[in-house]
Write an enzyme that holds these catalytic residues in place. Sequence first.
Site, PDB file in Angstrom:
ATOM      1  N   HIS A 153       0.884  -1.009  -0.613  1.00  0.00           N
ATOM      2  CA  HIS A 153      -0.256  -0.360   0.057  1.00  0.00           C
ATOM      3  C   HIS A 153       1.108   1.469  -0.109  1.00  0.00           C
ATOM      4  O   HIS A 153       0.512   2.247   0.685  1.00  0.00           O
ATOM      5  CB  HIS A 153      -0.831  -0.008   1.490  1.00  0.00           C
ATOM      6  CG  HIS A 153      -1.864  -1.538   1.242  1.00  0.00           C
ATOM      7  ND1 HIS A 153      -3.112  -1.503   0.807  1.00  0.00           N
ATOM      8  CD2 HIS A 153      -1.679  -2.440   2.420  1.00  0.00           C
ATOM      9  CE1 HIS A 153      -3.538  -2.697   1.387  1.00  0.00           C
ATOM     10  NE2 HIS A 153      -2.430  -3.273   2.175  1.00  0.00           N
ATOM     11  N   SER A 274      15.629  22.319 -15.043  1.00  0.00           N
ATOM     12  CA  SER A 274      14.478  22.863 -15.438  1.00  0.00           C
ATOM     13  C   SER A 274      14.944  24.301 -15.721  1.00  0.00           C
ATOM     14  O   SER A 274      16.259  24.450 -15.584  1.00  0.00           O
ATOM     15  CB  SER A 274      13.581  23.128 -13.857  1.00  0.00           C
ATOM     16  OG  SER A 274      12.828  24.435 -14.356  1.00  0.00           O
ATOM     17  N   LYS A 280      16.843  21.975  -9.912  1.00  0.00           N
ATOM     18  CA  LYS A 280      15.967  20.653 -10.215  1.00  0.00           C
ATOM     19  C   LYS A 280      16.791  19.939 -11.077  1.00  0.00           C
ATOM     20  O   LYS A 280      17.406  20.817 -11.446  1.00  0.00           O
ATOM     21  CB  LYS A 280      14.468  21.277 -11.449  1.00  0.00           C
ATOM     22  CG  LYS A 280      12.986  21.690 -10.856  1.00  0.00           C
ATOM     23  CD  LYS A 280      12.536  20.574  -9.846  1.00  0.00           C
ATOM     24  CE  LYS A 280      11.458  19.989  -9.848  1.00  0.00           C
ATOM     25  NZ  LYS A 280      10.905  20.558 -10.988  1.00  0.00           N
ATOM     26  N   GLU A 287      10.312   9.106 -16.789  1.00  0.00           N
ATOM     27  CA  GLU A 287       8.377   9.523 -16.442  1.00  0.00           C
ATOM     28  C   GLU A 287       8.123   8.746 -17.813  1.00  0.00           C
ATOM     29  O   GLU A 287       7.179   8.814 -18.601  1.00  0.00           O
ATOM     30  CB  GLU A 287       8.417  11.123 -16.683  1.00  0.00           C
ATOM     31  CG  GLU A 287       8.867  11.464 -14.920  1.00  0.00           C
ATOM     32  CD  GLU A 287       8.614  12.566 -15.108  1.00  0.00           C
ATOM     33  OE1 GLU A 287       7.648  13.727 -14.483  1.00  0.00           O
ATOM     34  OE2 GLU A 287       9.626  13.744 -15.258  1.00  0.00           O
TER      35      GLU A 287
END
Length: 457
Positions: A153, A274, A280, A287
């Site tokens: 979970h 970024s 970043k 992704e």
Amino acid sequence: MWGGRFAAGPSDVMRAINASIPFDKALWRQDIDGSLAHVAMLGAQGIIPAADAEAITQGLKQIAAEYAANGVAEDWALEDIHMHVEARLSELIGPAAGRLHTARSRNDQVATDFRLWVRDACDAVDAALKALQTALVDRAEQNADAIMPGFTHLQIAQPVTLGHHLLAYYEMFARDRDRFASARKRMNQCPLGSAALAGTGFPIDRDATAAALGFERPTANSLDAVSDRDFALDYLNAAAQCALHLSRLAEEFIIWASQPYGFVKLPDSFSTGSSIMPQKRNPDAAELVRGHAGRIIGCQTALMITMKGLPLAYSKDMQDDKPPVFECEGLLMLSLAAMTGMVAETGFDTSAMRKATERGFATATDLADWLVRQAGIPFREAHHITGAVVKLAEGRGVALDALTLDELQAIDPRISQAVYPALSVDASVASRNSYGGTAPDQVRHQAARARAALAGE
Ligand code: ARG
């Protein structure tokens, strides 16, 4: 090539919707290989004159050399790769070129070409999966005893070893390789000679063409052979399952790379910055692997839906079989390469993983097991006692083994000093030494078995 019964040519729109050359030119090599096998058989069987068979063979070889050097120049009037090759052949050798299509249709031709292409794609994906498995085993061996939280979970459940976690993916990719291998085996039958749908009256030798193209045997039913795209779907199904596994691994890397976790530092080679936020370091490759999985599943769905309503035998809808397979192959191979690079080069912060494990009361099950084994308490009661211990530790903001013996005995007097070693995360993983379990010894065995399996192929 089919204009004999028409008075006027097709409209521009007809040409545009009909032309598959923009994508099926990817089949040029398979198309020429199929034609070489076919013409050799036609010549050997005496179906066409030996001199024509020889001229066709030489012409096809020259076309292959031209395409290899310069690519295929598209002409939409020629529809597809099959007509491009034949048109060039007749430029090169004249009317004898017209004998190549004896005892053949584009229906069995395209089915053969595409099978050859998908068969190669199965081999390529197998090699890429093997490379990914090798990277996983390398990193698992290095991290056989690195402690990390095991989750259910997405809540900390029990301590596991990082090596064990990585080898879980080794197993998934082993099953994926099995799926591609069984797809490959099933598709390895040759449709050539099925002609348009009914077979042919010419005395062809289907065993010869099947063998020349590396197929196990000719397909058994000509109607099935020209109508069947199961082989492409088998590939797409295996690809979708594999992409799903890649996506889950990518998702874990994304989670682990986020600051609250801080379990991994993704390599510079697989991260991006970024343009506005200088701090970043984004997990874009992971992704995109996750994103590509969606597109791959879309390719699988697309061909399923194309095929599901088609009567036998060939319908032109089936020309749409190729774009999803080609797209899927490109996405899958890139995803595999990206994941392999990430697995090989990611820095694991094993001390952050250990700290997270220690913070998460991950050894609560070990305490309950200790109460069962050392104090003879039934598991349900032990579970309840342990719950009270966790509640106390949580309230005090400390780990289980930071509670004093007095505090523990106030909850249950049967707890003794001997419980403390059982509460360490190292003892916890070491104790889970059942076959396939997370103990470092088991992980080393699993890694050695995996290594031997990879070496033995
Ligand atoms: N370009 C076609 C395809 O990919 C080749 C088969 C054409 N057959 C036909 N009967 N029109 O499906």
